[in-house]
Design a protein around this motif. Structure first.
Motif, PDB file in Angstrom:
ATOM      1  N   ILE A 315       0.845  -1.192   0.000  1.00 36.72           N
ATOM      2  CA  ILE A 315       0.000   0.000   0.000  1.00 36.72           C
ATOM      3  C   ILE A 315       0.884   1.247   0.000  1.00 36.72           C
ATOM      4  N   ILE A 316       0.649   2.129  -0.980  1.00 37.00           N
ATOM      5  CA  ILE A 316       1.373   3.404  -1.068  1.00 37.00           C
ATOM      6  C   ILE A 316       0.357   4.537  -1.144  1.00 37.00           C
ATOM      7  N   ILE A 317       0.805   5.698  -0.762  1.00 34.16           N
ATOM      8  CA  ILE A 317      -0.046   6.896  -0.813  1.00 34.16           C
ATOM      9  C   ILE A 317       0.238   7.628  -2.116  1.00 34.16           C
ATOM     10  N   ALA A 324      -2.308  15.391 -14.641  1.00 32.04           N
ATOM     11  CA  ALA A 324      -1.220  14.527 -15.079  1.00 32.04           C
ATOM     12  C   ALA A 324      -1.753  13.479 -16.041  1.00 32.04           C
ATOM     13  N   SER A 325      -1.076  13.317 -17.167  1.00 36.48           N
ATOM     14  CA  SER A 325      -1.508  12.312 -18.142  1.00 36.48           C
ATOM     15  C   SER A 325      -1.103  10.912 -17.715  1.00 36.48           C
ATOM     16  N   VAL A 326       0.040  10.771 -17.026  1.00 36.52           N
ATOM     17  CA  VAL A 326       0.538   9.468 -16.616  1.00 36.52           C
ATOM     18  C   VAL A 326       0.718   9.443 -15.117  1.00 36.52           C
ATOM     19  N   SER A 327       0.788   8.250 -14.565  1.00 36.63           N
ATOM     20  CA  SER A 327       1.010   8.082 -13.121  1.00 36.63           C
ATOM     21  C   SER A 327       2.493   7.899 -12.873  1.00 36.63           C
ATOM     22  N   ILE A 328       2.980   8.487 -11.778  1.00 33.72           N
ATOM     23  CA  ILE A 328       4.420   8.552 -11.512  1.00 33.72           C
ATOM     24  C   ILE A 328       4.697   8.114 -10.087  1.00 33.72           C
ATOM     25  N   MET A 329       5.789   7.367  -9.918  1.00 33.68           N
ATOM     26  CA  MET A 329       6.273   6.968  -8.593  1.00 33.68           C
ATOM     27  C   MET A 329       7.683   7.515  -8.436  1.00 33.68           C
ATOM     28  N   SER A 330       7.978   8.058  -7.247  1.00 30.36           N
ATOM     29  CA  SER A 330       9.302   8.597  -6.991  1.00 30.36           C
ATOM     30  C   SER A 330      10.284   7.466  -6.690  1.00 30.36           C
ATOM     31  N   GLU A 331      11.539   7.747  -6.887  1.00 29.95           N
ATOM     32  CA  GLU A 331      12.579   6.750  -6.632  1.00 29.95           C
ATOM     33  C   GLU A 331      12.607   6.363  -5.158  1.00 29.95           C
ATOM     34  N   GLU A 332      12.298   7.323  -4.287  1.00 29.51           N
ATOM     35  CA  GLU A 332      12.293   7.069  -2.851  1.00 29.51           C
ATOM     36  C   GLU A 332      11.253   6.011  -2.485  1.00 29.51           C
ATOM     37  N   THR A 333      10.061   6.101  -3.086  1.00 28.21           N
ATOM     38  CA  THR A 333       9.024   5.098  -2.827  1.00 28.21           C
ATOM     39  C   THR A 333       9.394   3.757  -3.440  1.00 28.21           C
ATOM     40  N   TYR A 334      10.008   3.792  -4.599  1.00 27.07           N
ATOM     41  CA  TYR A 334      10.380   2.550  -5.286  1.00 27.07           C
ATOM     42  C   TYR A 334      11.377   1.733  -4.450  1.00 27.07           C
ATOM     43  N   LYS A 376      -3.975  -4.188 -14.188  1.00 28.51           N
ATOM     44  CA  LYS A 376      -2.559  -4.094 -14.534  1.00 28.51           C
ATOM     45  C   LYS A 376      -2.370  -2.813 -15.316  1.00 28.51           C
ATOM     46  N   LEU A 377      -1.619  -1.881 -14.704  1.00 28.83           N
ATOM     47  CA  LEU A 377      -1.510  -0.543 -15.269  1.00 28.83           C
ATOM     48  C   LEU A 377      -0.047  -0.116 -15.384  1.00 28.83           C
ATOM     49  N   PRO A 378       0.266   0.755 -16.331  1.00 32.87           N
ATOM     50  CA  PRO A 378       1.640   1.241 -16.490  1.00 32.87           C
ATOM     51  C   PRO A 378       1.995   2.257 -15.412  1.00 32.87           C
ATOM     52  N   LEU A 379       3.261   2.236 -15.003  1.00 30.19           N
ATOM     53  CA  LEU A 379       3.758   3.152 -13.973  1.00 30.19           C
ATOM     54  C   LEU A 379       5.164   3.590 -14.335  1.00 30.19           C
ATOM     55  N   PHE A 380       5.425   4.898 -14.228  1.00 27.93           N
ATOM     56  CA  PHE A 380       6.740   5.452 -14.518  1.00 27.93           C
ATOM     57  C   PHE A 380       7.429   5.797 -13.201  1.00 27.93           C
ATOM     58  N   VAL A 381       8.692   5.401 -13.086  1.00 27.16           N
ATOM     59  CA  VAL A 381       9.497   5.689 -11.907  1.00 27.16           C
ATOM     60  C   VAL A 381      10.514   6.752 -12.297  1.00 27.16           C
ATOM     61  N   VAL A 382      10.524   7.850 -11.553  1.00 22.10           N
ATOM     62  CA  VAL A 382      11.415   8.977 -11.871  1.00 22.10           C
ATOM     63  C   VAL A 382      12.445   9.138 -10.764  1.00 22.10           C
ATOM     64  N   LYS A 383      13.566   9.713 -11.147  1.00 21.11           N
ATOM     65  CA  LYS A 383      14.665   9.921 -10.196  1.00 21.11           C
ATOM     66  C   LYS A 383      14.507  11.291  -9.558  1.00 21.11           C
ATOM     67  N   ARG A 384      13.456  11.427  -8.777  1.00 26.58           N
ATOM     68  CA  ARG A 384      13.180  12.678  -8.068  1.00 26.58           C
ATOM     69  C   ARG A 384      12.440  12.373  -6.779  1.00 26.58           C
ATOM     70  N   LYS A 385      12.627  13.241  -5.797  1.00 30.32           N
ATOM     71  CA  LYS A 385      11.852  13.135  -4.571  1.00 30.32           C
ATOM     72  C   LYS A 385      10.539  13.881  -4.749  1.00 30.32           C
ATOM     73  N   GLY A 386       9.536  13.429  -4.047  1.00 27.64           N
ATOM     74  CA  GLY A 386       8.267  14.098  -4.145  1.00 27.64           C
ATOM     75  C   GLY A 386       7.110  13.118  -4.029  1.00 27.64           C
ATOM     76  N   PRO A 387       5.902  13.567  -4.159  1.00 28.49           N
ATOM     77  CA  PRO A 387       4.729  12.694  -4.009  1.00 28.49           C
ATOM     78  C   PRO A 387       4.574  11.791  -5.223  1.00 28.49           C
ATOM     79  N   ASN A 388       3.896  10.681  -5.003  1.00 30.08           N
ATOM     80  CA  ASN A 388       3.519   9.797  -6.095  1.00 30.08           C
ATOM     81  C   ASN A 388       2.227  10.335  -6.703  1.00 30.08           C
TER      82      ASN A 388
END
Length: 561
Positions: A315-317, A324-334, A376-388
């Protein structure tokens, strides 16, 4: 008839002089008279006077007789009569006021340069500039032109004269208008339609888009001279007059530009809005992977709508962001995932508002569980801190429980809350209390004469409410009835937002005039902030109807209690 017959000459008058209209301009009327005299070769002063008095009309002649009294108009010369009426209708204005109007005149947005100069000449009539008129017209033209391009060009000229400034301004104005007409006609004739997937767009909408986006400062639908970014500073070239979006020096491949944006990233990621949108102008292919997205902000924000979503059994927040067109996860959460899901390389590019590229670690297809839904959905992981960010791609697939998201949760069963309310039950009662241990003092001069004012009439709509409020104050012991009093101040009923009445007294006409003020120094805001420095918890006390809770101490017999 013989050769010796006399030649008859019939005199012909050129032009016609009508009666003078009271609402007209006397100076213009007399100028037309001079032209009439010159055209008909009338040089005799007495004849000029006779023509003026006979043609001016009954009302104007009566005015002339009044101005000439006690002498008759026929005893005055033509010039004297003209000057008398001129002084009467057009008294000489103050040159100071006229110069102030002249120097405060600026060019209006819908006014051409020629019209602006004509208005300046009209305003300078009574300014008494004499030999310096051309210099003043030149200065006012440069300062009030209200066009950056023309103003810079004029200021760059050495030994600028008024004629030269006028020629440059009109030429640049005409050139800008002609260039705009040529560009508009070229766009309509040589339009190229782009073939894309999705919803078709009409040629008319594309042409309208090109026609309206004519501001080189921000790209908006307005003139560059009226743009609110005309004094803005570009974050790319550090020059004033445009924003980074329309900067000509913008080059995302420039390493120096990327480093400068990276160093100033903390400044741009403090905004509260997130926006991830496709940049169609930079698409290099038809495949979905060859896409460029603009990420306006990936910084921390507050007061956002968040939702708990299970991603790969964890579970993530995520912060809901419909921009936003796409959903993003930060590297910190990953990194918090014990079993890292595999990231696939992707050619998708994410950019900031200023064009700075955001590193994308990869793309993954993850199992998303929300409530009873599994996707099953696509998710992009970025090299930045911040909210998902929960973008539109996930929102379109997941049925979010908006009632729960927008619900206001009331905290119950807090430890110590019930005990506190019970211990201080007197404080939290619905009725008003009284401040204990303190009584207010009103110091009135002993020699002051008591002032008694009758009650003011009340609107009939408020009478019943005022009577009920007075009865309530008396029942609570805050006021008491008296039969006789040397002091009396009228009441002022204040209607609150909820419709209830608050009773106030107009003491500024009675006690306040003879009372001695307590010169207690009010602390400065800076002193209060310095006192609170280092604190972690603060308490705010607010008394309901505070003035009604303060008891008054009787000082003199004739002082109201």
């Amino acid at each position: 008839m013989g050769d010796d017959a006399p030649v008859i000459v019939i005199p012909t008058n050129y032009g016609r002089i009508e009666e003078f209209n009271d609402k007209g301009d006397w100076i213009e009327y007399t100028e037309r008279l001079d032209h009439y005299f010159e055209a008909n070769e009338i040089n005799n002063a007495d004849k000029k006077r006779a023509i003026l008095l006979s043609a001016c009309g009954q009302r104007t002649y009566k005015l002339i007789r009044t101005l000439c009294a006690p002498t008759k108009p026929k005893d005055k010369t033509f010039k004297d009569i003209v000057d008398l009426v001129k002084t009467h209708q057009h008294p000489k204005p103050s040159s100071i006021v006229e110069r102030c109007r002249f120097n405060s005149r600026v060019r209006h947005p819908d006014e051409s340069v020629s019209q602006f100069v004509a208005e300046l000449r009209s305003l300078s009539e009574h300014c008494d500039y004499k030999d310096t008129l051309d210099h003043m017209l030149r200065d006012r033209l440069v300062c009030g032109i209200k066009d950056d391009r023309i103003q810079r060009r004029l200021l760059a000229e050495t030994d600028l004269t008024f004629k030269r400034a006028m020629d440059i301004s009109t030429a640049m104005e005409m050139a800008a208008k002609n260039a705009q007409d040529i560009q508009a006609s070229g766009i309509l004739q040589n339009s190229v339609n782009k073939v894309t997937k999705g919803k078709p767009r009409s040629n008319y909408s594309q042409n309208r888009e090109h026609e309206q986006s004519d501001c080189y400062r921000c790209g908006g639908n307005h003139k560059a001279a009226e743009c609110r970014f005309r004094d803005a500073k570009c974050h790319i070239c550090q020059k004033k007059g445009h924003i980074a979006k329309k900067c000509r020096n913008r080059d995302d491949r420039n390493p120096q530009f990327q480093r400068s944006n990276a160093n100033s990233g903390s400044r741009f990621y403090k905004k509260q809005a997130h926006f991830v949108e496709q940049d169609a102008s930079e698409n290099s292919g038809s495949e979905s992977e060859n896409e460029v997205y603009s990420v306006f902000n990936l910084g921390y924000s507050c007061d956002a709508y968040k939702v708990d979503i299970q991603v790969n059994n964890k579970i993530i927040i995520m912060e809901i962001d419909t921009g936003a067109s796409v959903s993003i996860m930060s590297e910190e959460t990953y990194k918090e995932f014990e079993s890292k899901f595999k990231l696939e390389p992707t050619s998708v590019k994410l950019r900031t508002y200023l064009g700075d590229s955001i590193p994308v670690l990869g793309r993954a297809t993850v199992n998303v569980t929300y409530g009873k839904e599994n996707n099953k959905l696509p998710l992009f992981v970025v090299k930045r801190k911040g909210p998902n960010l929960l973008g539109r791609d996930w929102i379109s697939k997941i049925q979010l429980n908006w009632k729960e998201i927008f619900a206001v949760h009331v905290l119950k069963d807090q430890p110590g809350l019930e005990e506190t309310l019970s211990t201080y039950n007197d404080v939290f009662k619905d009725e008003l209390g009284a401040i204990k241990g303190v009584k207010a003092k009103i110091y009135v001069d002993e020699n002051a004469t008591p002032k008694y004012f009758k009650a003011r009439p009340l609107p009939y709509a408020l009478k019943e409410k005022v009577e009920l409020e007075l009865e309530g104050l008396e029942k609570r012991g805050q006021i008491s009835r008296v039969e006789f009093s040397e002091w009396a101040a009228p009441i002022v009923p204040i209607v609150k937002e909820n419709g209830s009445i608050r009773i106030c007294g107009d003491y500024k006409i009675t006690v306040n005039r003879v009372s001695k003020l307590d010169n207690y120094p009010i602390p400065k805001t800076e002193d209060l902030y310095a006192t609170l420095a280092g604190g972690e918890e603060y308490t705010k006390l607010d008394l309901a109807q505070a003035y009604q809770q303060i008891e008054l101490r009787r000082i003199l017999n004739n002082t109201p209690q």
